[in-house]
Design an enzyme around this catalytic site. Structure first.
Site, short mmCIF file in Angstrom:
data_model
loop_
_atom_site.label_atom_id
_atom_site.label_comp_id
_atom_site.label_asym_id
_atom_site.label_seq_id
_atom_site.Cartn_x
_atom_site.Cartn_y
_atom_site.Cartn_z
N TYR A 1 -5.39 -5.35 -68.09
CA TYR A 1 -5.29 -7.05 -68.31
C TYR A 1 -5.80 -7.60 -69.00
O TYR A 1 -7.53 -6.47 -69.72
CB TYR A 1 -5.56 -7.44 -66.84
CG TYR A 1 -4.90 -7.51 -65.80
CD1 TYR A 1 -4.28 -8.37 -65.11
CD2 TYR A 1 -6.26 -6.33 -64.46
CE1 TYR A 1 -3.55 -7.39 -63.81
CE2 TYR A 1 -5.14 -6.05 -62.88
CZ TYR A 1 -4.06 -6.97 -63.26
OH TYR A 1 -3.98 -6.02 -61.56
N HIS B 1 -1.78 -15.15 -62.30
CA HIS B 1 -2.97 -15.98 -62.57
C HIS B 1 -2.80 -16.98 -63.11
O HIS B 1 -2.91 -17.94 -64.25
CB HIS B 1 -4.00 -14.55 -63.16
CG HIS B 1 -4.37 -13.96 -61.90
ND1 HIS B 1 -4.48 -13.14 -62.65
CD2 HIS B 1 -3.91 -13.74 -60.49
CE1 HIS B 1 -5.42 -12.16 -61.98
NE2 HIS B 1 -4.91 -12.85 -60.49
N ASN C 1 -10.05 -12.15 -62.27
CA ASN C 1 -8.96 -13.59 -61.23
C ASN C 1 -9.48 -14.67 -61.26
O ASN C 1 -10.95 -14.42 -60.65
CB ASN C 1 -9.03 -12.45 -60.22
CG ASN C 1 -8.79 -10.80 -60.18
OD1 ASN C 1 -10.05 -10.29 -60.53
ND2 ASN C 1 -7.66 -10.55 -60.56
N1 6FA Z 1 -7.04 -14.58 -57.83
C1 6FA Z 1 -7.75 -14.15 -58.23
O1 6FA Z 1 -8.96 -15.17 -57.95
N2 6FA Z 1 -8.05 -12.80 -57.07
C2 6FA Z 1 -6.54 -12.49 -57.17
O2 6FA Z 1 -7.72 -10.88 -55.95
C3 6FA Z 1 -5.46 -12.33 -56.84
N3 6FA Z 1 -4.76 -12.29 -56.60
C4 6FA Z 1 -3.63 -12.62 -56.39
C5 6FA Z 1 -2.39 -11.87 -55.13
O3 6FA Z 1 -2.00 -10.91 -55.31
C6 6FA Z 1 -0.76 -12.47 -56.01
C7 6FA Z 1 0.30 -12.03 -55.25
C8 6FA Z 1 -1.04 -14.23 -56.32
C9 6FA Z 1 0.36 -15.04 -55.51
C10 6FA Z 1 -2.58 -15.17 -56.81
C11 6FA Z 1 -3.70 -13.98 -56.97
N4 6FA Z 1 -4.55 -15.06 -57.31
C12 6FA Z 1 -5.58 -14.05 -57.15
C13 6FA Z 1 -4.10 -16.03 -57.96
C14 6FA Z 1 -4.71 -17.27 -57.09
O4 6FA Z 1 -4.72 -16.63 -55.91
C15 6FA Z 1 -4.58 -18.89 -57.47
O5 6FA Z 1 -4.18 -18.55 -58.92
C16 6FA Z 1 -4.51 -19.89 -56.87
O6 6FA Z 1 -4.23 -19.77 -55.54
C17 6FA Z 1 -4.06 -20.73 -57.33
O7 6FA Z 1 -4.70 -21.95 -56.47
P1 6FA Z 1 -4.25 -23.31 -56.45
O8 6FA Z 1 -4.90 -24.39 -55.28
O9 6FA Z 1 -3.86 -23.81 -58.03
O10 6FA Z 1 -2.55 -23.31 -56.21
P2 6FA Z 1 -2.40 -22.17 -55.11
O11 6FA Z 1 -0.57 -22.02 -54.97
O12 6FA Z 1 -3.32 -21.37 -54.87
O13 6FA Z 1 -1.79 -23.54 -53.40
C18 6FA Z 1 -0.85 -24.56 -53.93
C19 6FA Z 1 -0.66 -25.48 -51.94
O14 6FA Z 1 0.08 -25.81 -52.54
C20 6FA Z 1 0.22 -23.80 -51.04
O15 6FA Z 1 -0.25 -24.14 -50.26
C21 6FA Z 1 1.33 -24.66 -51.24
O16 6FA Z 1 2.03 -24.18 -49.72
C22 6FA Z 1 1.08 -25.81 -51.75
N5 6FA Z 1 2.38 -27.17 -52.29
C23 6FA Z 1 3.08 -26.67 -53.08
N6 6FA Z 1 4.32 -27.15 -53.33
C24 6FA Z 1 3.49 -28.04 -51.93
C25 6FA Z 1 4.77 -29.58 -52.19
N7 6FA Z 1 5.61 -30.44 -52.98
N8 6FA Z 1 4.08 -30.31 -50.96
C26 6FA Z 1 2.97 -30.28 -49.76
N9 6FA Z 1 2.52 -28.06 -50.29
C27 6FA Z 1 2.83 -28.16 -51.05
#
Ligand code: 6FA
Length: 536
Positions: A399, A479, A517
């Site tokens: 990466y 990410h 990450n």
């Molecule tokens: N990050 C790491 O640090 N280590 C890892 O190993 C890693 N691996 C992955 C991975 O394997 C995958 C498949 C993915 C998808 C991501 C990975 N990441 C990793 C990145 C990391 O998980 C993300 O960078 C991190 O979760 C981002 O955190 P945020 O708080 O910015 O945002 P999220 O997307 O996690 O959460 C958003 C929430 O809002 C979700 O629960 C969603 O359901 C909710 N939401 C979205 N729209 C909404 C709406 N309109 N109303 C209400 N809820 C909503």
């Protein structure tokens, strides 16, 4: 009957915000569009392994590789074209759990952070006090399935790398390698769900979590937000959850989710707002303001994701673990039994075993870092005309991290699905050249490790061509940062420009990708953001 704070999205950013604001005595509503995940949250998706257990697919680290390609993938957001978690914990519940403590440069001015964010250490310490990292998550303290880290460590030693415990010195990312640091505790996924969310939920009079409750837009009069449009009429008239006087809304819906809510609230670049305007989706348009009320901001620009290119090797010592194909449906019985007994063994961590870092200076004289990850299996990445033994396969992904200069754009398509509009990979050719150089360095040492064979790329391509033709779908590492960058879309206090009480606290405000990450940095960012918001 209103709220001091309404937070949209129960991922790492939203959960930490909700906990710290309710701790400060604020009345907080957390809206999450998805449902339960881990057993602690009411999740029930347990493995079909015969033995009763309450450990779900999201609790069990070794299930990670099976999140992709399951028959019933309710955990992925169905309206975002890349992988994104839509359940309690967001991406933090469906990711590989790799967890790196924030380094100073991760918040540096040189990394695009505004002045005022550099003193991260107290905030990072708040996170690590609750969520210490774990580089041997199995409850018996042993490491399992480590053959690929031994082989790759041997190769890296010939290139002047040193083995360290990575999170013991987050600032040291030059020619180091170490075991994966995970956000797992007691052999199970931890993260904000197991910690911050639990303390928030204990504040019953101050904190309310509503699941299966998507927010479509904020309700605003000019620059002032008065509530959030939801699908739940128990929260208020027509489903509008109301703010108390002086109340605030925090969007934490992730890079794609938050950007879409902003567009549907009339905040963003004109083309995206016109896309909403031209849509036939009445739910999405319920609070869409007339053009005179639009707020023009570069929501979705400056988006960044680590490009990752995967090399595939074989070595006689490797146990490829069937490339994890059977890990959920048909596990090795002894490994399954051992994990269920006391959360030890192969299933106590995800697939990634070793990580390494070093820097390169590009032809533009800028310094860029690469992060390598090493895991057993990965046969799906093999593109090769060499015959090979699939039970001896392991994969190394290179990466590009700190210093990467390419940027793309995210937004919505005509169906209002979240999509990359411009892919963020290798828009700067020096980024691509850096990955090519890094791969050539690894390949140059293959012959120093007896028995090690490179099978992808093979002899029908050059490394340059291999990287150049690597698809965006394969470069993707999920990410995403930068779409609502501090200083462009939100101010130094994370307030959306030209609004009085709308904030963003999630990955999208982070200006550029950190060394590793990103979740460790996202969590520290959330701690610091809440402190800034409370101080206003
Ligand atoms: N990050 C790491 O640090 N280590 C890892 O190993 C890693 N691996 C992955 C991975 O394997 C995958 C498949 C993915 C998808 C991501 C990975 N990441 C990793 C990145 C990391 O998980 C993300 O960078 C991190 O979760 C981002 O955190 P945020 O708080 O910015 O945002 P999220 O997307 O996690 O959460 C958003 C929430 O809002 C979700 O629960 C969603 O359901 C909710 N939401 C979205 N729209 C909404 C709406 N309109 N109303 C209400 N809820 C909503």
């Amino acid at each position: 009957a209103g709220w001091d704070y309404i937070i949209v999205g129960g991922g790492p950013g939203g959960i930490i915000s909700a906990d710290r604001l309710s701790e400060a005595g604020k009345k907080v509503l957390l809206l999450e569009r998805g449902g339960p995940s881990t057993a602690q949250t009411g999740g029930t998706y347990t493995p079909p392994w015969g033995i009763p257990t309450n450990l779900t697919k999201f609790d069990i680290p070794g299930a990670f590789e099976t999140y992709f390609g399951d028959t019933n993938e309710y955990w992925w957001c169905n309206d975002i074209s890349v992988w994104a978690g839509c359940l309690i914990g967001g991406g933090g519940t469906v990711n590989a759990g790799l967890y790196w403590y924030a380094a100073d440069s991760d918040f540096g001015l040189e990394s695009g952070w505004p002045a005022g964010w550099q003193n991260h250490s107290a905030f990072t310490a708040k996170v690590t006090a609750r969520l210490p990292s774990m580089d041997h998550p199995s409850t018996d303290g042993k490491r399992y399935l480590e053959q690929s880290s031994t082989v790759m460590g041997t190769l890296l030693n010939t290139q002047g790398y040193t083995q360290t415990t990575i999170n013991d010195n987050p600032n040291q990312k030059e020619h180091v390698y170490g075991f994966s640091s995970y956000d797992y505790l007691g052999g199970k996924r931890a993260g904000p769900v197991a910690t911050y969310l639990q303390t928030a939920l204990a504040r019953k009079s101050l904190f309310t979590l509503k699941i299966y409750t998507p927010a479509s837009a904020v309700v605003r009069t000019g620059s002032t937000i008065t509530g959030v449009q939801t699908n739940d009429t128990s929260l208020g008239l027509n489903g509008v959850a109301p703010l108390n006087p002086g109340g605030r809304v925090i969007l934490s819906a992730g890079a794609f989710g938050t950007s879409r809510i902003l567009y549907q609230s009339g905040i963003g670049p004109t083309d995206m707002l016109q896309t909403v305007q031209n849509s036939g989706n009445a739910v999405a348009k319920k609070q869409f303001p007339p053009q005179a009320q639009w707020i023009n901001l570069p929501v979705g620009f400056n988006a960044s994701d680590n490009p990752g290119v995967t090399l595939v090797f074989t070595h006689p010592s490797i146990d490829a673990y069937d490339s994890w194909a059977n890990a959920w449906t048909n596990p090795r019985p002894a490994d399954a039994a051992q994990y269920l007994k006391n959360q030890s063994g192969v299933y106590a961590d995800a697939s990634i075993k070793l990580n390494f870092w070093r820097s390169y200076v590009g032809s533009d004289h800028k310094t860029r870092y690469i992060q390598g990850t090493v895991r057993p299996g990965g046969v799906s990445y093999a593109m090769t005309n060499f015959p090979f033994n699939s039970s001896q396969v392991f994969a190394v992904t290179i990466y590009l991290s700190t210093g990467l200069t390419s940027r793309g754009r995210i937004g919505i398509d005509a169906n209002l699905n979240g999509v990359p509009l411009v892919q963020p990979y290798f828009t700067d050719p020096v980024d691509e050249a850096t990955v090519v150089t890094a791969i050539n360095d690894i390949i140059a040492s293959v012959k120093t490790v007896p028995g090690l064979k490179l099978i992808t790329p093979d002899n029908t391509t050059t490394v340059q061509n291999f990287v150049h033709t690597y698809s965006a779908a394969n470069l993707l590492s999920n990410h995403w940062v930068g779409a609502n960058k501090l200083g462009s879309v939100v101010d130094v206090n994370t307030r959306v420009f030209n609004t009085t009480n709308l904030f963003v606290v999630d990955a999208s405000i982070i200006p550029s990708l950190p060394y590793g990450n990103p979740t460790g940095v996202i969590m520290s960012t959330a701690e610091q953001a809440v402190a800034k918001i409370l101080a206003l």
